[in-house]
Motif scaffolding. Structure first.
Motif, PDB file in Angstrom:
ATOM      1  N   GLY A  52      78.617 -63.775 -18.051  1.00 56.68           N
ATOM      2  CA  GLY A  52      78.723 -64.983 -17.524  1.00 56.68           C
ATOM      3  C   GLY A  52      78.341 -65.385 -16.028  1.00 56.68           C
ATOM      4  N   ASN A  53      77.997 -64.295 -15.422  1.00 64.54           N
ATOM      5  CA  ASN A  53      77.951 -64.477 -13.992  1.00 64.54           C
ATOM      6  C   ASN A  53      76.401 -63.914 -13.520  1.00 64.54           C
ATOM      7  OD1 ASN A  53      80.612 -65.421 -13.006  1.00 64.54           O
ATOM      8  ND2 ASN A  53      81.271 -63.271 -13.557  1.00 64.54           N
ATOM      9  N   LEU A  54      76.009 -64.313 -12.207  1.00 64.93           N
ATOM     10  CA  LEU A  54      74.868 -63.800 -11.515  1.00 64.93           C
ATOM     11  C   LEU A  54      75.332 -62.720 -10.755  1.00 64.93           C
ATOM     12  CD1 LEU A  54      72.666 -66.724 -10.719  1.00 64.93           C
ATOM     13  CD2 LEU A  54      72.413 -65.145 -12.609  1.00 64.93           C
ATOM     14  N   VAL A  55      74.796 -61.427 -11.185  1.00 66.66           N
ATOM     15  CA  VAL A  55      75.482 -60.112 -10.253  1.00 66.66           C
ATOM     16  C   VAL A  55      74.227 -59.426  -9.814  1.00 66.66           C
ATOM     17  CG1 VAL A  55      77.341 -59.997 -11.970  1.00 66.66           C
ATOM     18  CG2 VAL A  55      75.135 -58.878 -12.510  1.00 66.66           C
ATOM     19  N   VAL A  56      74.515 -58.790  -8.729  1.00 69.61           N
ATOM     20  CA  VAL A  56      73.438 -58.338  -7.876  1.00 69.61           C
ATOM     21  C   VAL A  56      73.329 -56.750  -8.303  1.00 69.61           C
ATOM     22  CG1 VAL A  56      72.722 -57.295  -5.593  1.00 69.61           C
ATOM     23  CG2 VAL A  56      74.025 -59.430  -5.775  1.00 69.61           C
ATOM     24  N   LYS A  57      71.923 -56.522  -8.667  1.00 71.87           N
ATOM     25  CA  LYS A  57      71.450 -55.306  -9.195  1.00 71.87           C
ATOM     26  C   LYS A  57      70.741 -54.200  -8.271  1.00 71.87           C
ATOM     27  CE  LYS A  57      72.795 -55.812 -13.629  1.00 71.87           C
ATOM     28  NZ  LYS A  57      73.992 -55.092 -14.098  1.00 71.87           N
ATOM     29  N   LYS A  73      74.218 -62.455   0.945  1.00 68.60           N
ATOM     30  CA  LYS A  73      75.826 -63.177   0.601  1.00 68.60           C
ATOM     31  C   LYS A  73      76.229 -62.864  -0.668  1.00 68.60           C
ATOM     32  CE  LYS A  73      77.141 -68.002   0.502  1.00 68.60           C
ATOM     33  NZ  LYS A  73      76.868 -69.446   0.922  1.00 68.60           N
ATOM     34  N   ALA A  74      75.402 -62.771  -1.788  1.00 72.74           N
ATOM     35  CA  ALA A  74      75.681 -62.480  -3.179  1.00 72.74           C
ATOM     36  C   ALA A  74      76.397 -61.272  -3.245  1.00 72.74           C
ATOM     37  CB  ALA A  74      74.704 -62.558  -4.046  1.00 72.74           C
ATOM     38  N   ALA A  75      75.749 -60.221  -2.428  1.00 75.95           N
ATOM     39  CA  ALA A  75      76.029 -58.669  -2.446  1.00 75.95           C
ATOM     40  C   ALA A  75      77.524 -58.536  -1.925  1.00 75.95           C
ATOM     41  CB  ALA A  75      75.146 -57.813  -1.731  1.00 75.95           C
ATOM     42  N   ALA A  76      77.873 -59.587  -0.848  1.00 71.08           N
ATOM     43  CA  ALA A  76      79.003 -59.335  -0.042  1.00 71.08           C
ATOM     44  C   ALA A  76      80.200 -60.218  -0.896  1.00 71.08           C
ATOM     45  CB  ALA A  76      78.851 -59.760   1.194  1.00 71.08           C
ATOM     46  N   HIS A  80      79.720 -65.069  -9.325  1.00 71.27           N
ATOM     47  CA  HIS A  80      79.817 -66.492  -9.381  1.00 71.27           C
ATOM     48  C   HIS A  80      78.804 -66.793 -10.707  1.00 71.27           C
ATOM     49  CE1 HIS A  80      81.977 -67.693  -5.974  1.00 71.27           C
ATOM     50  NE2 HIS A  80      81.213 -66.834  -5.395  1.00 71.27           N
ATOM     51  N   THR A  81      79.235 -67.903 -11.251  1.00 68.15           N
ATOM     52  CA  THR A  81      78.486 -68.474 -12.451  1.00 68.15           C
ATOM     53  C   THR A  81      77.257 -68.976 -11.967  1.00 68.15           C
ATOM     54  OG1 THR A  81      79.309 -70.603 -12.482  1.00 68.15           O
ATOM     55  CG2 THR A  81      80.389 -69.192 -13.759  1.00 68.15           C
ATOM     56  N   GLN A  84      77.827 -72.388 -10.332  1.00 68.19           N
ATOM     57  CA  GLN A  84      78.403 -72.194  -8.997  1.00 68.19           C
ATOM     58  C   GLN A  84      77.416 -71.940  -8.014  1.00 68.19           C
ATOM     59  OE1 GLN A  84      81.292 -69.245 -10.116  1.00 68.19           O
ATOM     60  NE2 GLN A  84      83.076 -71.007 -10.091  1.00 68.19           N
ATOM     61  N   TRP A  85      76.634 -71.030  -8.431  1.00 68.32           N
ATOM     62  CA  TRP A  85      75.469 -70.733  -7.306  1.00 68.32           C
ATOM     63  C   TRP A  85      74.669 -71.891  -7.109  1.00 68.32           C
ATOM     64  CZ3 TRP A  85      75.794 -67.458  -3.720  1.00 68.32           C
ATOM     65  CH2 TRP A  85      76.439 -66.223  -3.880  1.00 68.32           C
ATOM     66  N   VAL A  86      73.960 -72.542  -7.833  1.00 68.25           N
ATOM     67  CA  VAL A  86      73.199 -73.641  -7.578  1.00 68.25           C
ATOM     68  C   VAL A  86      74.071 -74.676  -6.730  1.00 68.25           C
ATOM     69  CG1 VAL A  86      71.907 -73.332  -9.470  1.00 68.25           C
ATOM     70  CG2 VAL A  86      73.755 -75.006  -9.710  1.00 68.25           C
ATOM     71  N   GLN A  87      75.381 -74.705  -7.130  1.00 68.83           N
ATOM     72  CA  GLN A  87      75.991 -75.830  -5.943  1.00 68.83           C
ATOM     73  C   GLN A  87      76.117 -75.410  -4.645  1.00 68.83           C
ATOM     74  OE1 GLN A  87      76.396 -78.955  -6.637  1.00 68.83           O
ATOM     75  NE2 GLN A  87      76.389 -79.092  -8.756  1.00 68.83           N
ATOM     76  N   ARG A  88      76.532 -74.115  -4.853  1.00 63.99           N
ATOM     77  CA  ARG A  88      76.788 -73.523  -3.227  1.00 63.99           C
ATOM     78  C   ARG A  88      75.194 -73.123  -2.235  1.00 63.99           C
ATOM     79  NH1 ARG A  88      81.085 -69.611  -2.798  1.00 63.99           N
ATOM     80  NH2 ARG A  88      79.839 -68.020  -1.979  1.00 63.99           N
TER      81      ARG A  88
END
Length: 226
Positions: A52-57, A73-76, A80-81, A84-88
């Protein structure tokens, strides 16, 4: 020609070459550009969709400043879904992309003053070659039998999600076929003229694109019927 970021491609399609003004939904473009940055990271193998989330690989920088800032930013941060990411990410993203395109000479910044105090910026095209290449890729995918590559399939899906199909400016005799192909691609089929199972698009990338497309559609709500 060196490829440009998907967010830049989406923006160039949305802005009128002569007037330098954006067409269509402002919020739709902003959400689409945010999603496009994430799609570029998925294409580069840096992020994926899981639970359900976007995760850093992979935290290795891509060399594209905006995408790398998002990756860091995502790695730290906590996962988030897609919604949530597109809004952020959408806040001030457009300004940063416009600034980058101006700096590279693709568009120019025309600063006009209205009512003696209000500054209004327009961004007419300076180098039309970039947008011409984008439009050719989309035309090949939408009005011929050529199978789009991953980037073009992703861009087509974002165009549907952001309701930017009018920005294609295709001749009337080609619009019906183009609309059908857009809907095929956006629904997960049509990447290779058949189905997602036969596609050249990696399933991991297709999943990121699909979830981001749904997040944009949900944020924009049900289209009004005129």
């Amino acid at each position: 020609m060196t490829s440009i970021a998907l967010a830049e491609e989406l923006l160039l399609l949305a802005y009128d070459d002569q007037t330098g003004k954006a067409t269509g939904s402002r919020i739709g473009l902003d959400l689409g550009m945010a999603a496009a940055v994430l799609v570029d990271l998925a294409l580069a193998g840096r992020i994926a969709y899981a639970d359900g989330n976007l995760v850093v690989k992979d935290t290795t920088p891509t060399g594209e400043p905006i995408a790398d800032a998002v990756l860091a930013k995502a790695a730290a941060d906590v996962p988030h879904t897609p919604g949530q990411w597109v809004q952020r990410l959408r806040h001030r993203l457009r300004e940063r992309v416009l600034e980058d395109l101006v700096a590279r000479g693709v568009i120019r910044d025309v600063d006009e003053t209205q009512l003696g105090a209000i500054h209004v910026h327009r961004y007419p095209t300076t180098d039309p070659a970039y947008e011409a290449e984008i439009r050719k890729r989309l035309a090949d995918a939408l009005i011929t039998d050529a199978a789009p590559d991953e980037r073009t399939a992703a861009l087509a899906t974002l165009l549907v999600a952001t309701r930017m199909e009018p920005a294609l400016r295709l001749p009337p005799e080609e619009s019906a076929r183009a609309h059908e192909r857009l809907e095929q691609i956006a629904s997960g089929a049509g990447f290779s003229g058949a189905s997602i199972e036969d596609s050249i698009v990696r399933p991991s990338v297709a999943l990121v694109v699909a979830t981001l497309g749904r997040a944009i559609s949900a944020a924009l709500g049900t289209p009004k019927v005129l």
